[in-house]
Design a protein around this motif. Structure first.
Motif, PDB file in Angstrom:
ATOM      1  N   ALA C 238      42.071  50.552  55.064  1.00 30.47           N
ATOM      2  CA  ALA C 238      40.645  51.430  55.635  1.00 30.47           C
ATOM      3  C   ALA C 238      39.956  51.586  55.412  1.00 30.47           C
ATOM      4  CB  ALA C 238      42.139  52.928  55.490  1.00 30.47           C
ATOM      5  N   PHE C 239      39.855  51.803  54.064  1.00 31.70           N
ATOM      6  CA  PHE C 239      38.377  52.519  53.149  1.00 31.70           C
ATOM      7  C   PHE C 239      37.526  50.906  52.963  1.00 31.70           C
ATOM      8  CE2 PHE C 239      36.043  54.047  50.828  1.00 31.70           C
ATOM      9  CZ  PHE C 239      35.303  53.881  49.953  1.00 31.70           C
ATOM     10  N   CYS C 240      37.933  49.980  53.593  1.00 36.61           N
ATOM     11  CA  CYS C 240      37.440  48.948  53.278  1.00 36.61           C
ATOM     12  C   CYS C 240      36.128  48.410  54.521  1.00 36.61           C
ATOM     13  CB  CYS C 240      37.324  46.808  52.920  1.00 36.61           C
ATOM     14  SG  CYS C 240      37.688  47.154  51.358  1.00 36.61           S
ATOM     15  N   GLN C 241      36.944  48.705  56.123  1.00 36.97           N
ATOM     16  CA  GLN C 241      36.916  48.655  57.099  1.00 36.97           C
ATOM     17  C   GLN C 241      35.957  50.129  56.922  1.00 36.97           C
ATOM     18  OE1 GLN C 241      40.370  46.308  58.750  1.00 36.97           O
ATOM     19  NE2 GLN C 241      40.253  49.103  58.828  1.00 36.97           N
ATOM     20  N   ALA C 242      36.373  51.039  56.546  1.00 37.85           N
ATOM     21  CA  ALA C 242      35.158  52.264  56.773  1.00 37.85           C
ATOM     22  C   ALA C 242      33.968  51.355  56.128  1.00 37.85           C
ATOM     23  CB  ALA C 242      36.279  53.690  55.992  1.00 37.85           C
ATOM     24  N   VAL C 243      33.700  51.368  54.629  1.00 37.50           N
ATOM     25  CA  VAL C 243      32.449  51.199  54.303  1.00 37.50           C
ATOM     26  C   VAL C 243      32.032  49.648  54.926  1.00 37.50           C
ATOM     27  CG1 VAL C 243      31.385  50.531  52.083  1.00 37.50           C
ATOM     28  CG2 VAL C 243      33.330  51.947  52.031  1.00 37.50           C
ATOM     29  N   GLU C 244      32.844  48.715  55.110  1.00 39.71           N
ATOM     30  CA  GLU C 244      31.764  47.504  56.128  1.00 39.71           C
ATOM     31  C   GLU C 244      31.450  47.803  57.492  1.00 39.71           C
ATOM     32  OE1 GLU C 244      35.179  45.548  56.443  1.00 39.71           O
ATOM     33  OE2 GLU C 244      34.908  44.420  54.265  1.00 39.71           O
ATOM     34  N   GLY C 245      32.018  49.324  57.646  1.00 38.78           N
ATOM     35  CA  GLY C 245      31.138  49.656  58.995  1.00 38.78           C
ATOM     36  C   GLY C 245      30.330  50.297  58.755  1.00 38.78           C
ATOM     37  N   LEU C 246      29.885  51.085  57.490  1.00 44.17           N
ATOM     38  CA  LEU C 246      28.909  51.896  57.717  1.00 44.17           C
ATOM     39  C   LEU C 246      27.621  50.457  57.100  1.00 44.17           C
ATOM     40  CD1 LEU C 246      29.856  54.525  55.212  1.00 44.17           C
ATOM     41  CD2 LEU C 246      28.151  54.922  57.619  1.00 44.17           C
ATOM     42  N   GLY C 247      27.780  49.563  56.777  1.00 44.80           N
ATOM     43  CA  GLY C 247      27.126  48.889  56.062  1.00 44.80           C
ATOM     44  C   GLY C 247      26.801  47.399  57.098  1.00 44.80           C
ATOM     45  N   GLY C 248      27.875  48.113  57.920  1.00 42.63           N
ATOM     46  CA  GLY C 248      27.789  46.239  58.850  1.00 42.63           C
ATOM     47  C   GLY C 248      27.886  45.038  58.783  1.00 42.63           C
ATOM     48  N   THR C 249      28.601  45.353  57.769  1.00 45.87           N
ATOM     49  CA  THR C 249      28.894  43.810  57.296  1.00 45.87           C
ATOM     50  C   THR C 249      30.077  43.583  58.766  1.00 45.87           C
ATOM     51  OG1 THR C 249      29.529  45.312  55.790  1.00 45.87           O
ATOM     52  CG2 THR C 249      30.386  42.765  55.223  1.00 45.87           C
ATOM     53  N   ILE C 250      30.109  41.710  58.725  1.00 48.03           N
ATOM     54  CA  ILE C 250      30.890  41.350  59.385  1.00 48.03           C
ATOM     55  C   ILE C 250      31.472  40.331  58.144  1.00 48.03           C
ATOM     56  CG2 ILE C 250      31.000  39.553  61.154  1.00 48.03           C
ATOM     57  CD1 ILE C 250      29.339  40.751  62.133  1.00 48.03           C
ATOM     58  N   VAL C 251      33.047  41.091  58.065  1.00 51.12           N
ATOM     59  CA  VAL C 251      34.212  39.714  57.963  1.00 51.12           C
ATOM     60  C   VAL C 251      34.645  38.326  57.979  1.00 51.12           C
ATOM     61  CG1 VAL C 251      36.568  40.437  56.916  1.00 51.12           C
ATOM     62  CG2 VAL C 251      34.783  42.538  57.011  1.00 51.12           C
ATOM     63  N   SER C 252      34.589  37.387  58.000  1.00 51.11           N
ATOM     64  CA  SER C 252      35.249  36.224  58.737  1.00 51.11           C
ATOM     65  C   SER C 252      36.776  36.354  58.889  1.00 51.11           C
ATOM     66  CB  SER C 252      35.093  35.136  57.551  1.00 51.11           C
ATOM     67  OG  SER C 252      36.005  35.074  56.329  1.00 51.11           O
ATOM     68  N   ASP C 253      36.756  35.186  59.567  1.00 50.54           N
ATOM     69  CA  ASP C 253      37.686  35.495  60.332  1.00 50.54           C
ATOM     70  C   ASP C 253      38.931  34.863  59.143  1.00 50.54           C
ATOM     71  OD1 ASP C 253      37.091  33.940  63.328  1.00 50.54           O
ATOM     72  OD2 ASP C 253      36.927  35.741  63.067  1.00 50.54           O
ATOM     73  N   ARG C 254      38.698  34.479  58.718  1.00 50.80           N
ATOM     74  CA  ARG C 254      39.671  34.166  57.610  1.00 50.80           C
ATOM     75  C   ARG C 254      39.575  35.062  56.772  1.00 50.80           C
ATOM     76  NH1 ARG C 254      41.916  29.123  55.664  1.00 50.80           N
ATOM     77  NH2 ARG C 254      42.695  29.230  53.354  1.00 50.80           N
ATOM     78  N   ALA C 255      38.947  35.623  56.401  1.00 47.92           N
ATOM     79  CA  ALA C 255      39.691  37.472  55.900  1.00 47.92           C
ATOM     80  C   ALA C 255      40.063  37.497  56.948  1.00 47.92           C
ATOM     81  CB  ALA C 255      37.993  37.427  54.983  1.00 47.92           C
ATOM     82  N   GLN C 256      39.707  38.368  57.872  1.00 52.14           N
ATOM     83  CA  GLN C 256      40.687  38.571  58.723  1.00 52.14           C
ATOM     84  C   GLN C 256      42.394  38.638  59.078  1.00 52.14           C
ATOM     85  OE1 GLN C 256      38.803  41.629  60.075  1.00 52.14           O
ATOM     86  NE2 GLN C 256      37.618  41.246  61.418  1.00 52.14           N
ATOM     87  N   TYR C 257      42.095  37.265  59.310  1.00 53.27           N
ATOM     88  CA  TYR C 257      43.613  36.890  59.242  1.00 53.27           C
ATOM     89  C   TYR C 257      44.077  37.171  57.699  1.00 53.27           C
ATOM     90  CZ  TYR C 257      43.352  35.127  63.407  1.00 53.27           C
ATOM     91  OH  TYR C 257      43.502  34.455  64.993  1.00 53.27           O
ATOM     92  N   PRO C 444      37.063  33.373  52.088  1.00 54.74           N
ATOM     93  CA  PRO C 444      37.525  34.923  52.476  1.00 54.74           C
ATOM     94  C   PRO C 444      36.757  35.722  52.782  1.00 54.74           C
ATOM     95  CG  PRO C 444      37.887  33.776  50.701  1.00 54.74           C
ATOM     96  CD  PRO C 444      37.161  32.573  51.539  1.00 54.74           C
ATOM     97  N   VAL C 445      35.366  35.418  51.035  1.00 50.83           N
ATOM     98  CA  VAL C 445      34.412  36.836  51.070  1.00 50.83           C
ATOM     99  C   VAL C 445      33.069  36.104  51.551  1.00 50.83           C
ATOM    100  CG1 VAL C 445      34.849  36.462  48.637  1.00 50.83           C
ATOM    101  CG2 VAL C 445      34.200  38.727  49.373  1.00 50.83           C
ATOM    102  N   SER C 446      32.529  36.978  52.297  1.00 49.78           N
ATOM    103  CA  SER C 446      31.292  37.251  52.196  1.00 49.78           C
ATOM    104  C   SER C 446      30.172  37.577  51.550  1.00 49.78           C
ATOM    105  CB  SER C 446      30.771  36.891  53.511  1.00 49.78           C
ATOM    106  OG  SER C 446      31.005  38.390  54.355  1.00 49.78           O
ATOM    107  N   PRO C 447      29.047  37.091  50.452  1.00 51.68           N
ATOM    108  CA  PRO C 447      29.001  37.812  48.946  1.00 51.68           C
ATOM    109  C   PRO C 447      27.788  38.297  49.817  1.00 51.68           C
ATOM    110  CG  PRO C 447      29.382  35.799  48.795  1.00 51.68           C
ATOM    111  CD  PRO C 447      29.939  35.311  49.976  1.00 51.68           C
ATOM    112  N   ARG C 448      27.111  39.622  50.000  1.00 50.96           N
ATOM    113  CA  ARG C 448      26.399  39.929  50.641  1.00 50.96           C
ATOM    114  C   ARG C 448      26.353  41.193  49.473  1.00 50.96           C
ATOM    115  NH1 ARG C 448      27.255  39.483  56.918  1.00 50.96           N
ATOM    116  NH2 ARG C 448      27.440  37.518  56.074  1.00 50.96           N
ATOM    117  N   GLU C 449      24.996  42.081  50.102  1.00 56.30           N
ATOM    118  CA  GLU C 449      24.620  43.097  49.564  1.00 56.30           C
ATOM    119  C   GLU C 449      24.917  43.736  51.082  1.00 56.30           C
ATOM    120  OE1 GLU C 449      23.702  42.936  46.200  1.00 56.30           O
ATOM    121  OE2 GLU C 449      23.179  44.802  46.962  1.00 56.30           O
ATOM    122  N   MET C 450      25.540  45.143  50.307  1.00 50.60           N
ATOM    123  CA  MET C 450      25.293  45.949  51.586  1.00 50.60           C
ATOM    124  C   MET C 450      24.983  46.867  51.291  1.00 50.60           C
ATOM    125  SD  MET C 450      29.166  46.509  52.377  1.00 50.60           S
ATOM    126  CE  MET C 450      29.297  47.343  51.102  1.00 50.60           C
TER     127      MET C 450
END
Lengths: 309, 203, 525
Positions: C238-257, C444-450
Motif C-alpha cells: 500500500a505504501f509503495c503504491q501511494a509513493v509510486e502514485g506520487l512519483g508517477g512510476t510505472i510498475v512492470s507487469d511482472r512486478a504486479q503479478y 521485476p523492478v524498474s530502477p529509476r530515480e523518483m
C-alpha cells in the motif's frame, strides 16, 4: 500381611498418579502427530515445584494456607479406602463406603472453591462458580450409579462391591453397563477433562479447575497438582475394580503382586480410553454441559430403577 | 444460623448415635423392634433400618483425615525445611484491581440459576440509555435488573385466595344494607326454628 | 469515468477541485462540512476510508482535516479538505457520518483539535492515559518540547459502569497469559453473561506516523513493514503504491503479478494460522497442530523464495526485489498442490466434528447493520454479509486481470468468519496458480530515480489478510514526504468486538477474539 496391604493402599495412589497423567499427555500428543513429553515428566514437574520458593497474595487468608493440605489429605484418605487390593481385608475396609468417598471428594472440591475465592482476583471466583455448578449436577449421576450397584449387592461397602460384583448373574450386566456409563461421564466432569474443561489451557477466561488454583505457587501448587492427579487415578481405580471386577478373587502373598499387576493393566486400559476420548472431542459450550450431566443422571436413575425391580 | 450449622455438624459426625435415638423414637410409635423399621416398601422388598445403618465411626474417619493432614504437613516440613514465603499483589494482569472486580454472590449463583430457570422463574432485563436516541450509536448508561417471581405466591396462595374471595363475594350479597331484609332474615330464622322444634319428635 | 464526469457527479458545483493522480481534493469551510460529507456518504454511498489531519503553516496555526472517500470500481478518491485557522475546534461528523467519529477521537489526541458535537466522552483512543494531556505528538513542534518537564496532568480514562445487582467486572490484560501483544479488556458481567465489553488499547504506540516524516521514502517502506508484523507485505504494498502514485512510476507487469503472488502467500499464512487457533480455542487441539504445520510450510516457502519468512525487504518503489525463476515457480506450484490437499483434508475433519460446529455457530454474532454502520472492512465485514474487498473495489497490482469471487457469509458468527477464511484460502490458492501461470516476462523492478510531485496527495490501498489497509501520503513544497496517514483494518475492528461480545458467555470470548484476530500493534501505530 495386613500392614503391608495398608502401606500399599496408602502409597499406591500418590505414587502412581503422576504416571497416569504422563501417560494421558503422551497419548494425546501422539494423537496430534506430536512426540510429547516423557511419561515420567509429571514427577519432575512436581519435584521442581516443591523446590521453588513460594509467593502468596497479600489479600490471601488462612484458607489459602490450609486448603492445599486439606485437599491433598482428602485424596490420600480416599486412596487408602478404595479397593486397590480388595480381597485382603484390613482395618480400613469397614470405612470404604462409597458415600464416604463421595463426601470426601466434595470436601476437597469445597476447599478448592474456597481457595479460588480467597485471593479476590477476577478469575478465581469465576472458576469456583463454574466448578460448584458442575459439581452440583455431577454428584447426582455419580451417586445413583453407585447406588444401583449397591442395591444389587445389598451393601454400600466398596470392598464388598468389588468382591461380589464378579459373582453377579449376566442378567445384571445391563445395570452394570448403564452405571458404568453414568460413572464415566462423572469421571470426565470431576477431573476437568474434555468435554468439560481443557486441563492444559492457558486462557484464564476458560479455566474451571486451574482458575481456582491460579494464585498457588511452589509447594502448595505442587500439592494441588498432585491432588488433581490422584483424583483422576482414584476414579480410574474405582472404575477398574468395581465395574471390571475380574482378577480380584485371589488371595495370598504371590497373588498380591499379581493383583497389583492386573490392576495396573486395567488402569492403563482406562487411561488410554480417557486420553483418546479427550483427543476426539472438543470442549462443549458451558451451558450445554448440564445436558450431558443430566444424561449421566438419567442413566444412573434407569440403572437404579432396574436394580430395584 | 449458628445452631443450624452446629446441628448439621453434630448429625454428620455423630450420625450413628443420632440414628439410634431416632429409631428408638420411631419404635415407640410403631411398636416393633429396632431391626425391622420399614422406611419404604415395594411389595415384598423394602428398605429397612438394619443394624449397621449409619454405623460408621465418623469421629474415627475424621481422625484419619486429620492424621493424613498432619503427616503431609510434617513430611513437607521435614523434607523441604522452612519455606521462604514472599507476599506480593494478587494477580491482576497488569491493571490495578478495584473492589468491583471480585465476583459477587449473585454472579456466583447465576450459572446454577440459569440451569434451573424453569423452576426458579427469575426475569432479568437490560436497560440501555443512548446519547443519540435516533441512531443509537453512543451509549451513555446501562443497567441490569434481576427480579425473582415468587412461585408459591403466584401458583399456590393466589389461586386459593381467589377462590375464597369469589366465594366470599357471592356470600356478601346477603349484606346489602336493607334493614327490612335483615328483619326478614330474623323472621325466617324464627319461623324455621319453630317449625323444626314442632316437627321434631319429642325426645 | 473521466475526470470531468467525476467532478460533475461527486463534487459540489461551488467547489474548486484539484486532481492529484487519482485523488480529487477540494477545500470546504466548517459550515459546509456536514452537508458535503453527508451527501457523499448517504446519497452517493461512498465508503469513508480514513480521516486524518495535517499541519499547515505553524505560525498562523493552520490545520487541515482530510476526509477520504473512495469511489469503488472507478478507483478514485474524493477528499474534501477542511481548513482550520486560528482555532483548535472543528465540527464533528459523528451525528451524520458515524464512522468518522473514531478518527476524530484520534485527531483529538494526536493534534489537539477538538471535535465539537461528538457525543461520547472525551477519552484517549490511541494513546495510553499516562501520556501528558497538553502534548500532541503529531504537531510539528512536538520534538522541541522536552517531555520530562514535569507536565501537570495526564489524560484520564473512565470505564463505563453497568448498574445492577451483582454486576461485577473482569479485567483481562495488558499482561496476557500467552505470547500476544498487550491490550486491556474490561468486561461487565452478569453471572457468566457479558453485558458490556470495553477494549482499551494504546500500549503499543510507537509513533510510526511521525517517523515516516523523518525517514527517507525507501526507509519508509521498511517502517511500513513493521506496523503490523504479520501483514508486512500488504502494508509495504500500500505504501509503495501511494509513493509510486506520487512519483508517477510505472510498475512492470511482472512486478504486479509478483506482488499478487506474495500478497496471496501472506494471506495463506495468516489464514491457516487463524483457522488453527480458532480450532484450538474450541478445544480441538488436533486442528491447531495441523494448521500450525501448514503455516510453517508456507513460511518456509516464503523464505526460500525471498530470503525472509514474513516477506520483508521484498517491496520497493517500482516493483519487487525478487526475481522468480522458472524452477522456483515449478517448485511453488507443486508445494501448493500438496498443501491444498492436506488443507482440505484437515478442514474436512474439523467440519465433520459436530462438537466443533456446535461451539462455533451462534457465538459472537456481529449484526449486519452494525457492520454497515461502522464501515467495517475485512473478514469480519464479509462474514456479516457486507460485500467489501479492495481487490475488487479498488483493484491494485494485477488483481484487475485475475478473476476471483468475494467470499461472503451471512451468519456473522464465529462459524461465518471461520468459513470466510476457509474460502479465502481456496481463492488465494487459485489466484496464485493463475498468477504464476500468467506471469509475463520482464524485469521485476524498474530502477529509476523518483521525484515526487510537490504539494500533492496519493492514496494507496491493499487488501491485507485481516482487511483493507489505507495509506495516504502527502508531500510538501519541496517534494519531501510531509505526512503519512495509515489505517490498519484493526483500527476499525477493535471497535466491532464490543458489539459482537455482549450476550455471550465469558467462556466464549477468547474464541470470539480469535475469530476477529486483530492486531494490537496495527491499531496503535
Amino acid at each position: 500381611m495386613n500392614f503391608a496391604v495398608i502401606i500399599i493402599q496408602v502409597l499406591f495412589v500418590p505414587l502412581v498418579a503422576p504416571l497416569i497423567i504422563g501417560v494421558t499427555r503422551r497419548i494425546k500428543a501422539a494423537m496430534q502427530n506430536r512426540r510429547g513429553a516423557d511419561i515420567f515428566q509429571p514427577y519432575r514437574d512436581l519435584i521442581k515445584l516443591f523446590r521453588k520458593a513460594e509467593v502468596l497474595s497479600e489479600d490471601a487468608t488462612t484458607i489459602s494456607l490450609v486448603s492445599p493440605y486439606v485437599v491433598f489429605a482428602s485424596m490420600i484418605t480416599i486412596g487408602a479406602l478404595i479397593p486397590i487390593v480388595p480381597f485382603a481385608g484390613n482395618i480400613l475396609s469397614s470405612y470404604a463406603d462409597f458415600i464416604v468417598v463421595i463426601s470426601l471428594m466434595i470436601l476437597a472440591t469445597f476447599f478448592l472453591a474456597l481457595n479460588g475465592l480467597d485471593a479476590g482476583n477476577a478469575f478465581g471466583g469465576l472458576g469456583s462458580s463454574r466448578e460448584m455448578t458442575l459439581a452440583a449436577l455431577t454428584e447426582a449421576g455419580l451417586f445413583f450409579s453407585f447406588m444401583s450397584i449397591a442395591l444389587l449387592v445389598q451393601s454400600t461397602n466398596l470392598i464388598t462391591l468389588s468382591i461380589h460384583i464378579g459373582t453377579l448373574p449376566s442378567s445384571d450386566w445391563l445395570i452394570l453397563s448403564l452405571a458404568f456409563l453414568a460413572f464415566f461421564i462423572a469421571l470426565l466432569a470431576e477431573n476437568a477433562r474434555y468435554p468439560f474443561d481443557n486441563p492444559s489451557t492457558h486462557l484464564e477466561l476458560t479455566m474451571v479447575h486451574e482458575a481456582m488454583i491460579i494464585e498457588a505457587s511452589g509447594p502448595r501448587l505442587a500439592l494441588f497438582e498432585w491432588a488433581a492427579a490422584s483424583k483422576l487415578l482414584i476414579f480410574i481405580v474405582l472404575g477398574a475394580n468395581i465395574f471390571i471386577p475380574w482378577g480380584i478373587i485371589i488371595s495370598g502373598w504371590q497373588s498380591l503382586s499379581l493383583a497389583i499387576l492386573v490392576l495396573l493393566c486395567k488402569v492403563f486400559v482406562l487411561t488410554v480410553a480417557v486420553a483418546m476420548l479427550e483427543s476426539m472431542t472438543a470442549k462443549l459450550r458451558f451451558f450445554r454441559l448440564p445436558d450431558l450431566l443430566s444424561t449421566s443422571f438419567m442413566l444412573g436413575l434407569i440403572a437404579l430403577a432396574l436394580a430395584i425391580f | 444460623m449458628g445452631s443450624l450449622a452446629f446441628a448439621a455438624l453434630f448429625l454428620g459426625v455423630y450420625g450413628a448415635a443420632a440414628t439410634r435415638l431416632f429409631v428408638r423414637i420411631a419404635e415407640s410409635v410403631n411398636q416393633s423392634s429396632i431391626a425391622q423399621i420399614p422406611i419404604m416398601s415395594f411389595g415384598n422388598m423394602g428398605f429397612t433400618v438394619r443394624n449397621g445403618f449409619a454405623g460408621l465411626n465418623m469421629p474415627a474417619l475424621f481422625l484419619l483425615l486429620s492424621f493424613f493432614l498432619l503427616a503431609t504437613w510434617l513430611i513437607m516440613r521435614a523434607v523441604l525445611g522452612k519455606q521462604r514465603i514472599s507476599k506480593k499483589i494478587t494477580w491482576d494482569c497488569g491493571f490495578p484491581l478495584t473492589p468491583r472486580m471480585e465476583i459477587t454472590s449473585t454472579a456466583f449463583a447465576y450459572s446454577l440459576m440459569t440451569i434451573f430457570r424453569p423452576i426458579l422463574t427469575y426475569a432479568d432485563s437490560t436497560k440501555t440509555v443512548y446519547q443519540d436516541p435516533n441512531l443509537r450509536h453512543f451509549v451513555s448508561s446501562q443497567s441490569v435488573h434481576l427480579h425473582l417471581v415468587d412461585m408459591y405466591m403466584k401458583y399456590f396462595y393466589f389461586p386459593i385466595a381467589r377462590v375464597f374471595c369469589s366465594i366470599a363475594r357471592q356470600m356478601s350479597r346477603i349484606q346489602n344494607g336493607y334493614i327490612n331484609l335483615y328483619i326478614l332474615y330474623v323472621l325466617v330464622t324464627l319461623v324455621a326454628l319453630l317449625a323444626w322444634a314442632l316437627i321434631l319428635p319429642q325426645s | 469515468m473521466t475526470e470531468v464526469e467525476i467532478q460533475e457527479k461527486y463534487i459540489p458545483k461551488w467547489a474548486v477541485s484539484k486532481v492529484h493522480g487519482n485523488c480529487f481534493v477540494f477545500d470546504i469551510t466548517p459550515e459546509q462540512l456536514v452537508d458535503v460529507c453527508s451527501e457523499l456518504f448517504h446519497v452517493h454511498q461512498l465508503p469513508i476510508k480514513t480521516v486524518f489531519a495535517s499541519q499547515g503553516d505553524i505560525k498562523s496555526g493552520e490545520y487541515y482535516i482530510h476526509y477520504v472517500f473512495g469511489v469503488p470500481v472507478e478507483n478514485f478518491y474524493i477528499i474534501p479538505r477542511l481548513l482550520i485557522i486560528g482555532t483548535t475546534e472543528f465540527p464533528s461528523l459523528a451525528n451524520s457520518v458515524y464512522p468518522a467519529s473514531l478518527y476524530e477521537g484520534g485527531i483529538r489526541e494526536m493534534f489537539g483539535l477538538e471535535p465539537i458535537g461528538r457525543p461520547s466522552e472525551a477519552q484517549p483512543v490511541l494513546l495510553h492515559e499516562n501520556w501528558p494531556a497538553e502534548i500532541f505528538p503529531m504537531r510539528k513542534d512536538f520534538m522541541d518540547i522536552p517531555l520530562m518537564n514535569g507536565h501537570s496532568k495526564s489524560m484520564e480514562y473512565h470505564f463505563s459502569k453497568v448498574d445492577g445487582e451483582g454486576i461485577y467486572e473482569v479485567p483481562v490484560g495488558p499482561v496476557h497469559a500467552g505470547i500476544i501483544e498487550p491490550g486491556h479488556f474490561r468486561f461487565s458481567m452478569a453471572g457468566e453473561r457479558i453485558v458490556r465489553l470495553e477494549a482499551k488499547l494504546g500500549w503499543m504506540h510507537k509513533g510510526s506516523e511521525k517517523m515516516f516524516e523523518k525517514l527517507s521514502p525507501s526507509d519508509g517502506v521498511r517502517l511500513a513493514e513493521h506496523i503490523a508484523g504479520d501483514s508486512s507485505f500488504a502494508h509495504s504494498t500500500a505504501f509503495c503504491q501511494a509513493v509510486e502514485g506520487l512519483g508517477g512510476t510505472i510498475v512492470s507487469d511482472r512486478a504486479q503479478y509478483a506482488r499478487v503472488i506474495f500478497g496471496e502467500l501472506e494471506r495463506l499464512a495468516g489464514h491457516s494460522s487463524d483457522l488453527g487457533f480458532i480450532l484450538s480455542d474450541t478445544g480441538f487441539n488436533f486442528g491447531l497442530a495441523q494448521c500450525g504445520r501448514l503455516r510453517e510450510q508456507i513460511m518456509q516457502a516464503c523464505e526460500k523464495l525471498t530470503g525472509h519468512r514474513f516477506l520483508r525487504g521484498v517491496n520497493i518503489f517500482g516493483g519487487v526485489y525478487v526475481h522468480l525463476r522458472k524452477g522456483e515457480i515449478e517448485e511453488l506450484l507443486q508445494l501448493l498442490h500438496g498443501w491444498k490437499k492436506e488443507f482440505e483434508e484437515i478442514i474436512k475433519i474439523a467440519d465433520d466434528n459436530s462438537m466443533v460446529f456446535n461451539r462455533l455457530s451462534g457465538a459472537g454474532i456481529l449484526a449486519h447493520q452494525v457492520a454497515i454502520d461502522h464501515c467495517a472492512v475485512g473478514v469480519p465485514a464479509r462474514a456479516s454479509g457486507v460485500i467489501v474487498d479492495s481487490r475488487i473495489d479498488f483493484p491494485y497490482a494485477a488483481y484487475g486481470k485475475l478473476h476471483h469471487e468475494v467470499s461472503v457469509e451471512y451468519g456473522g458468527d464465529v462459524l461465518a468468519r471461520f468459513n470466510v477464511r476457509k474460502r479465502e484460502v481456496l481463492t488465494s490458492l487459485a489466484l496464485i496458480n493463475e498468477a504464476l501461470q500468467a506471469m509475463p516476462d520482464g524485469e521485476p523492478v524498474s530502477p529509476r530515480e523518483m521525484t515526487l510531485r510537490k504539494n500533492s496527495y496519493a492514496v494507496g490501498i491493499s487488501e491485507g489478510w485481516r482487511g483493507e489497509i489505507v495509506y495516504v501520503v502527502v508531500t510538501d513544497e519541496n517534494g519531501n514526504i510531509s505526512r503519512v496517514s495509515l489505517r490498519d483494518p484493526s483500527f476499525l475492528g477493535w471497535h466491532l468486538i464490543p458489539h459482537a461480545a455482549p450476550g455471550n458467555v465469558l467462556l466464549d470470548f477468547p474464541l470470539i477474539n480469535k475469530s476477529f484476530n486483530l492486531s494490537y500493534s496495527g491499531n496503535d501505530k
